[in-house]
Structures are given as structure tokens and as C-alpha cells.
Design an enzyme around this catalytic site. Structure first.
Site, PDB file in Angstrom:
ATOM      1  CB  SER A  12      -0.900   0.023   1.243  1.00 57.05           C
ATOM      2  OG  SER A  12      -1.387   1.338   1.431  1.00 57.05           O
ATOM      3  CG  MET A  72     -11.127   3.142   2.472  1.00 59.13           C
ATOM      4  SD  MET A  72      -9.527   3.033   3.289  1.00 59.13           S
ATOM      5  CE  MET A  72      -8.448   3.216   1.873  1.00 59.13           C
ATOM      6  N   GLY A 146      -8.771   3.829   7.394  1.00 56.52           N
ATOM      7  CA  GLY A 146      -8.489   5.246   7.622  1.00 56.52           C
ATOM      8  C   GLY A 146      -7.014   5.544   7.810  1.00 56.52           C
ATOM      9  N   GLY A 148      -2.767   3.836   8.123  1.00 59.77           N
ATOM     10  CA  GLY A 148      -1.811   2.742   8.094  1.00 59.77           C
ATOM     11  C   GLY A 148      -1.275   2.495   9.494  1.00 59.77           C
ATOM     12  N   GLY A 149      -0.580   1.394   9.656  1.00 58.93           N
ATOM     13  CA  GLY A 149       0.129   1.140  10.904  1.00 58.93           C
ATOM     14  C   GLY A 149      -0.737   0.773  12.092  1.00 58.93           C
ATOM     15  CG  ASP A 176      -6.205  -2.958   3.128  1.00 58.25           C
ATOM     16  OD1 ASP A 176      -5.078  -2.744   3.601  1.00 58.25           O
ATOM     17  OD2 ASP A 176      -6.842  -2.111   2.474  1.00 58.25           O
ATOM     18  CB  SER A 199       3.667  -0.206   8.455  1.00 53.66           C
ATOM     19  OG  SER A 199       2.334   0.163   8.538  1.00 53.66           O
TER      20      SER A 199
HETATM   21  C1  DX5 Z   1      -6.274   1.186   5.795  1.00 54.14           C
HETATM   22  C2  DX5 Z   1      -5.760   0.975   4.388  1.00 54.14           C
HETATM   23  C3  DX5 Z   1      -4.696  -0.063   4.288  1.00 54.14           C
HETATM   24  C4  DX5 Z   1      -3.537   0.221   5.190  1.00 54.14           C
HETATM   25  C5  DX5 Z   1      -2.491  -0.822   5.157  1.00 54.14           C
HETATM   26  O1  DX5 Z   1      -7.275   2.100   5.804  1.00 54.14           O
HETATM   27  O2  DX5 Z   1      -6.810   0.591   3.546  1.00 54.14           O
HETATM   28  O3  DX5 Z   1      -4.307  -0.296   2.953  1.00 54.14           O
HETATM   29  O4  DX5 Z   1      -2.977   1.453   4.924  1.00 54.14           O
HETATM   30  O5  DX5 Z   1      -1.438  -0.361   5.945  1.00 54.14           O
HETATM   31  P1  DX5 Z   1      -0.763  -1.243   7.085  1.00 54.14           P
HETATM   32  O6  DX5 Z   1      -0.184  -2.421   6.394  1.00 54.14           O
HETATM   33  O7  DX5 Z   1       0.267  -0.315   7.635  1.00 54.14           O
HETATM   34  O8  DX5 Z   1      -1.816  -1.616   8.070  1.00 54.14           O
HETATM   35 ZN    ZN Z   2      -6.398  -0.338   1.520  1.00 49.03          ZN
END
Ligand code: DX5
Ligand code: ZN
Length: 232
Positions: A12, A72, A146, A148-149, A176, A199
Site C-alpha cells: 500500500s 474509502m 483510515g 496505516g500502521g 488489508d 508499513s
Molecule cells: C487502511 C488501508 C490499508 C492500510 C495498510 O485504511 O486501507 O491499505 O494502509 O497499511 P498497514 O499495512 O500499515 O496496516
Molecule cells: Zn487499503
């Protein structure tokens, strides 16, 4: 694009350098990424804003393979044409994003893109059952969308039930959120074939030092494939 249930790693770019998307996309593909996952957020459906169709169009020439666009946003329908024109291979919309997901999925397919359906951790499979003939991918969220991480939420049971529901249909199961070499095996064993990771792929690397991207991708892939091997 031939359908295959082989494990695919989809970094991502939410975790990439936003000032350098073109080079980041080239770097992750050179380092073994199968798909490029593009997270579009609107500050309304989710409490964060990323970018829209213009950015997707700008990065498209830097992606050789599959551009997997995760919307989203709400509403979805007015923007489908824009993301299709931007060159998205998959356009995924959330079942929670509006009252007429059936119409949305029809519109995605009519745009020429493959249609994905995303479901939040709090959403069951009832809403998926009647849509199976309209979709090419189900994205099972293992975080609330919403950011990452975030911490992984185990959806193994949901994925297992979804896998049974899909049967022989050529529909990908994508996971995801919070995917790492530790969590990927659970999801692969449950039946997922596309693993999105932000991440865990980008950590430790950069466009000037992309080797860690490759090591991170291999670590996730190896863990997932080993789990499949062990299950056979
Ligand atoms: C969350 C996103 C994901 C997310 C994945 O809203 O749709 O794609 O960023 O990131 P990690 O792997 O850091 O959870
Ligand atoms: Zn995503």
C-alpha cells in the site's frame, strides 16, 4: 490477466513517500511486489484524506502491473468513471459506503475495471452473498479503515466462511490492514490470496535504498506460502 489463487503481495503506497509516488511504485515492483495497492480516502467515509483520480492517473505510467484502487469514499458512484479513466485495474468500494452497493458494482464493471467489495471488521458476510456474481475481489479489512500502521484484527473465521461461500468462482480474497510476516500466515491459511501491506513493506527502506522493500516483501510471501504448504 489470468485468475490465480497464488499468494500476491500488494504494498500500500499509503506508507510510501507521498512526494515520490512514481519512484516508489517502480521501486516496490522492482523489489517483487505483485500488485500496487492505492488507498483513496475522503475525510468523510474515513477520518483521513489522501488523494483522488488525478494522482492515480499520474502514478499509472509508473506501474507495470496491477493497479488496485481501494476507495474509502462516500459517495462512490460519481467518481467511478474518473478512477477507471485513471487506469485502475481493480476498483474496490465499501459495502458500508452507501445504500446501493449493487448499482455501484455494476457501474464499476461497466467502466471496464474489475469490481472489488470491501467489508469492515464489523460487517458480516450477509451483504456479500447476493453480490458474488458481480465481483472479482472481496477485500476483508483487518483494521478499521483510515490509517496505516494499525493493529491487526483477526478475521480468520470470516475469511474461512467467505472462502467457502466463493467456492469455485474466480474471486480474489484480499486482506488489508496490519499484515506482517506474523499475521500473513493466518490469513493465507484461511483462504486469502492477496495480502496488502503498507508499513511492513516500506519500513527500513527508501527509493534510494530499496533493498529492504524486497526483503520485507519476501518475508511476508515466504511466511504465507509456508503456511499454505503446512496446510496441505
Ligand atoms: C487502511 C488501508 C490499508 C492500510 C495498510 O485504511 O486501507 O491499505 O494502509 O497499511 P498497514 O499495512 O500499515 O496496516
Ligand atoms: Zn487499503
Amino acid at each position: 490477466m489470468n485468475f490465480s489463487r497464488a499468494i500476491k503481495i500488494a504494498p500500500s503506497i499509503l506508507a510510501a513517500d507521498f512526494a515520490n509516488f512514481g519512484a516508489e511504485c517502480r521501486a516496490i515492483e522492482d523489489q517483487g511486489a505483485d500488485w500496487v495497492h492505492v488507498d483513496v480516502m475522503d475525510g468523510h467515509f474515513v477520518p483521513n484524506i489522501t488523494f483522488g483520480p488525478a494522482t492515480c492517473a499520474a502514478i499509472r505510467p509508473h506501474i507495470r502491473g496491477v493497479m488496485d484502487v481501494h476507495l474509502m469514499i462516500a459517495p462512490v458512484d460519481p467518481y467511478i468513471e474518473g478512477f477507471a479513466k485513471a487506469g485502475a485495474d481493480f476498483i474496490t468500494a465499501h459495502v458500508e459506503a452507501g445504500p446501493h452497493i449493487h448499482r455501484t458494482l455494476q457501474a464499476i464493471r461497466a467502466s471496464g475495471a474489475k469490481a472489488g467489495l470491501a467489508i469492515n471488521p464489523g460487517t458480516g458476510l450477509d451483504g456479500v452473498e447476493n453480490l458474488l456474481d458481480l465481483i472479482d475481489l472481496v477485500c476483508v479489512m483487518t483494521v478499521n479503515p483510515g490509517f496505516g500502521g494499525q493493529k491487526f484484527i483477526d478475521m480468520s473465521d470470516k475469511v474461512r466462511r467467505l472462502r467457502a461461500l466463493i467456492g469455485a468462482r474466480p474471486i480474489h480474497i484480499e486482506i488489508d490492514g496490519g499484515i506482517t510476516p506474523e499475521t500473513a500466515p493466518l490469513m493465507a491459511r484461511a483462504g486469502a490470496d492477496v495480502l496488502v501491506a503498507g508499513s511492513a513493506v516500506f519500513k527500513g527502506g527508501s527509493v534510494d535504498n530499496p533493498a529492504p522493500y524486497g526483503a520485507n516483501i519476501r518475508a511476508i510471501r515466504t511466511a504465507a506460502e509456508a503456511a499454505l504448504g503446512a496446510a496441505i
